[in-house]
Design a protein around this motif. Structure first.
Motif, PDB file in Angstrom:
ATOM      1  N   LEU A 135       0.826  -1.198   0.000  1.00 21.31           N
ATOM      2  CA  LEU A 135       0.000   0.000   0.000  1.00 21.31           C
ATOM      3  C   LEU A 135       0.863   1.252   0.000  1.00 21.31           C
ATOM      4  CD1 LEU A 135      -2.887  -0.905   2.472  1.00 21.31           C
ATOM      5  CD2 LEU A 135      -3.056  -0.574   0.001  1.00 21.31           C
ATOM      6  N   LEU A 136       1.967   1.230   0.733  1.00 17.85           N
ATOM      7  CA  LEU A 136       2.865   2.379   0.764  1.00 17.85           C
ATOM      8  C   LEU A 136       3.549   2.554  -0.585  1.00 17.85           C
ATOM      9  CD1 LEU A 136       4.029   4.673   2.375  1.00 17.85           C
ATOM     10  CD2 LEU A 136       5.781   3.115   3.264  1.00 17.85           C
ATOM     11  N   LEU A 137       3.961   1.447  -1.194  1.00 22.62           N
ATOM     12  CA  LEU A 137       4.528   1.518  -2.539  1.00 22.62           C
ATOM     13  C   LEU A 137       3.519   2.145  -3.496  1.00 22.62           C
ATOM     14  CD1 LEU A 137       6.682   0.703  -4.709  1.00 22.62           C
ATOM     15  CD2 LEU A 137       5.453  -1.470  -4.905  1.00 22.62           C
ATOM     16  N   ARG A 138       2.276   1.703  -3.409  1.00 25.13           N
ATOM     17  CA  ARG A 138       1.225   2.248  -4.277  1.00 25.13           C
ATOM     18  C   ARG A 138       1.049   3.740  -4.036  1.00 25.13           C
ATOM     19  NH1 ARG A 138      -4.022  -0.928  -5.888  1.00 25.13           N
ATOM     20  NH2 ARG A 138      -2.437  -1.528  -7.407  1.00 25.13           N
ATOM     21  N   GLU A 139       1.101   4.148  -2.784  1.00 25.42           N
ATOM     22  CA  GLU A 139       0.911   5.561  -2.443  1.00 25.42           C
ATOM     23  C   GLU A 139       1.991   6.448  -3.055  1.00 25.42           C
ATOM     24  OE1 GLU A 139       1.705   8.205   1.512  1.00 25.42           O
ATOM     25  OE2 GLU A 139       0.574   6.355   1.799  1.00 25.42           O
ATOM     26  N   VAL A 140       3.264   6.024  -2.925  1.00 23.08           N
ATOM     27  CA  VAL A 140       4.339   6.881  -3.412  1.00 23.08           C
ATOM     28  C   VAL A 140       4.457   6.848  -4.935  1.00 23.08           C
ATOM     29  CG1 VAL A 140       5.625   6.698  -1.250  1.00 23.08           C
ATOM     30  CG2 VAL A 140       6.163   5.140  -3.125  1.00 23.08           C
ATOM     31  N   CYS A 141       3.958   5.788  -5.548  1.00 24.97           N
ATOM     32  CA  CYS A 141       3.987   5.705  -7.011  1.00 24.97           C
ATOM     33  C   CYS A 141       2.834   6.466  -7.649  1.00 24.97           C
ATOM     34  CB  CYS A 141       3.933   4.246  -7.464  1.00 24.97           C
ATOM     35  SG  CYS A 141       5.446   3.300  -7.218  1.00 24.97           S
ATOM     36  N   ALA A 142       1.752   6.655  -6.913  1.00 24.30           N
ATOM     37  CA  ALA A 142       0.521   7.206  -7.481  1.00 24.30           C
ATOM     38  C   ALA A 142       0.702   8.516  -8.239  1.00 24.30           C
ATOM     39  CB  ALA A 142      -0.531   7.373  -6.380  1.00 24.30           C
ATOM     40  N   PRO A 143       1.539   9.466  -7.736  1.00 21.78           N
ATOM     41  CA  PRO A 143       1.657  10.731  -8.465  1.00 21.78           C
ATOM     42  C   PRO A 143       2.285  10.593  -9.851  1.00 21.78           C
ATOM     43  CG  PRO A 143       2.414  10.973  -6.196  1.00 21.78           C
ATOM     44  CD  PRO A 143       2.259   9.506  -6.447  1.00 21.78           C
ATOM     45  N   PHE A 144       2.900   9.451 -10.128  1.00 20.15           N
ATOM     46  CA  PHE A 144       3.627   9.293 -11.380  1.00 20.15           C
ATOM     47  C   PHE A 144       2.926   8.369 -12.378  1.00 20.15           C
ATOM     48  CE2 PHE A 144       6.597   9.948  -7.859  1.00 20.15           C
ATOM     49  CZ  PHE A 144       7.157  11.165  -8.248  1.00 20.15           C
ATOM     50  N   VAL A 145       1.761   7.884 -12.019  1.00 16.86           N
ATOM     51  CA  VAL A 145       1.020   7.006 -12.919  1.00 16.86           C
ATOM     52  C   VAL A 145       0.336   7.847 -13.995  1.00 16.86           C
ATOM     53  CG1 VAL A 145      -0.835   5.320 -13.122  1.00 16.86           C
ATOM     54  CG2 VAL A 145       0.636   5.315 -11.096  1.00 16.86           C
ATOM     55  N   PRO A 146       0.666   7.634 -15.274  1.00 17.12           N
ATOM     56  CA  PRO A 146       0.023   8.411 -16.343  1.00 17.12           C
ATOM     57  C   PRO A 146      -1.484   8.197 -16.339  1.00 17.12           C
ATOM     58  CG  PRO A 146       1.969   7.265 -17.167  1.00 17.12           C
ATOM     59  CD  PRO A 146       1.703   6.722 -15.792  1.00 17.12           C
ATOM     60  N   PRO A 147      -2.240   9.227 -16.641  1.00 14.88           N
ATOM     61  CA  PRO A 147      -3.700   9.099 -16.661  1.00 14.88           C
ATOM     62  C   PRO A 147      -4.148   7.949 -17.558  1.00 14.88           C
ATOM     63  CG  PRO A 147      -3.052  11.392 -16.879  1.00 14.88           C
ATOM     64  CD  PRO A 147      -1.791  10.587 -16.991  1.00 14.88           C
ATOM     65  N   GLY A 148      -5.038   7.148 -17.040  1.00 12.06           N
ATOM     66  CA  GLY A 148      -5.575   6.036 -17.802  1.00 12.06           C
ATOM     67  C   GLY A 148      -4.775   4.763 -17.744  1.00 12.06           C
ATOM     68  N   ASP A 149      -3.566   4.814 -17.179  1.00 14.67           N
ATOM     69  CA  ASP A 149      -2.731   3.618 -17.084  1.00 14.67           C
ATOM     70  C   ASP A 149      -3.099   2.784 -15.861  1.00 14.67           C
ATOM     71  OD1 ASP A 149      -1.405   4.452 -19.322  1.00 14.67           O
ATOM     72  OD2 ASP A 149       0.603   4.295 -18.450  1.00 14.67           O
ATOM     73  N   ASP A 150      -2.838   1.496 -15.940  1.00 20.08           N
ATOM     74  CA  ASP A 150      -3.000   0.612 -14.799  1.00 20.08           C
ATOM     75  C   ASP A 150      -1.862   0.909 -13.819  1.00 20.08           C
ATOM     76  OD1 ASP A 150      -3.197  -1.417 -12.953  1.00 20.08           O
ATOM     77  OD2 ASP A 150      -3.311  -3.039 -14.431  1.00 20.08           O
ATOM     78  N   PRO A 151      -2.150   1.329 -12.580  1.00 22.12           N
ATOM     79  CA  PRO A 151      -1.075   1.666 -11.638  1.00 22.12           C
ATOM     80  C   PRO A 151      -0.147   0.503 -11.339  1.00 22.12           C
ATOM     81  CG  PRO A 151      -3.196   1.554 -10.525  1.00 22.12           C
ATOM     82  CD  PRO A 151      -3.485   1.516 -11.986  1.00 22.12           C
ATOM     83  N   VAL A 152      -0.629  -0.726 -11.494  1.00 24.12           N
ATOM     84  CA  VAL A 152       0.205  -1.887 -11.189  1.00 24.12           C
ATOM     85  C   VAL A 152       1.439  -1.934 -12.081  1.00 24.12           C
ATOM     86  CG1 VAL A 152       0.271  -4.426 -11.177  1.00 24.12           C
ATOM     87  CG2 VAL A 152      -1.719  -3.223 -10.265  1.00 24.12           C
ATOM     88  N   ILE A 153       1.329  -1.411 -13.298  1.00 21.12           N
ATOM     89  CA  ILE A 153       2.475  -1.438 -14.222  1.00 21.12           C
ATOM     90  C   ILE A 153       3.638  -0.648 -13.649  1.00 21.12           C
ATOM     91  CG2 ILE A 153       3.291  -0.750 -16.505  1.00 21.12           C
ATOM     92  CD1 ILE A 153       0.445  -1.224 -17.536  1.00 21.12           C
ATOM     93  N   LEU A 154       3.384   0.577 -13.247  1.00 19.82           N
ATOM     94  CA  LEU A 154       4.444   1.410 -12.684  1.00 19.82           C
ATOM     95  C   LEU A 154       4.911   0.862 -11.348  1.00 19.82           C
ATOM     96  CD1 LEU A 154       6.216   3.911 -12.825  1.00 19.82           C
ATOM     97  CD2 LEU A 154       4.350   5.205 -11.775  1.00 19.82           C
TER      98      LEU A 154
END
Length: 202
Positions: A135-154
């Motif tokens: 969850l923390l990894l997801r939180e810090v990655c969230a600002p860099f996820v391109p719109p419309g992309d699956d966050p799991v990829i990044l």
């Protein structure tokens, strides 16, 4: 330790916790190869048959250690994220630094929590979000996820980078560990994160 002392020590149902603690101590002292049920029982001061009442063999003990290990792992990542600058890119790099530091401090636990009875056992339904660390990894990655992309990829890209680097570093593939992370290859490798979400503000 006498039999009476052992019974008193574990009278209130804390034997399972004591065995987990003993297992973690074995990992810290000798790595994954040092972890056996017999040694764990001896370290906890109980009979060698005691673990059988609480765990389904060594794999069950590893699962219990993984659960405790993930709590410690999550605390490392959270502390690292909180201790540095609080802009998105700095927090991302701080998380990676905390990940590597955990590996340096607790390599045996790292081997268990990402072994065949580690993360997979905690997320039996395939939901990685059950783990606070993820969850923390997801939180810090969230600002860099391109719109419309699956966050799991990044998230997977970042996770692969720091986990792979940590394993290589611990295996000595990066040369002799320097006195501090700043003097080693960490910063050079982590610069790859500057390419992550370059469109997002720092």
């Amino acid at each position: 330790m006498t039999q009476e002392n052992v019974k008193t020590r574990h009278h209130h149902g804390d034997l399972k916790a004591a065995l987990v603690t003993a297992g973690i101590q074995l990992l810290e002292d000798g790595g994954l190869a040092a972890l056996t049920l017999r040694k764990c029982a001896a370290r906890a001061g109980v009979s060698h048959a005691a673990p059988a009442h609480h765990f389904d063999g060594l794999s069950g003990l590893k699962t219990a250690i993984a659960e405790e290990g993930f709590r410690l792992f999550s605390s490392y990542l959270q502390k690292a994220c909180d201790s540095g600058a609080q802009n998105p890119r700095a927090r991302l790099k701080s998380l990676c630094r905390g990940y590597l530091q955990f590996g340096l401090d607790h390599g045996g636990i790292l081997a268990v929590i990402f072994g065949d009875q580690g993360l997979a056992s905690l997320t039996a339904n395939g939901d990685k979000e059950q783990a606070d660390a993820y969850l923390l990894l997801r939180e810090v990655c969230a600002p860099f996820v391109p719109p419309g992309d699956d966050p799991v990829i990044l998230e997977t890209q970042v996770w692969s980078l720091i986990h792979g680097f940590t394993l290589l570093y611990l295996a000595g593939e990066c040369g002799s560990p320097p006195p501090t992370l700043e003097e080693g290859p960490f910063d050079q490798v982590i610069q790859l994160l500057d390419r992550v979400g370059s469109q997002a503000g720092s």
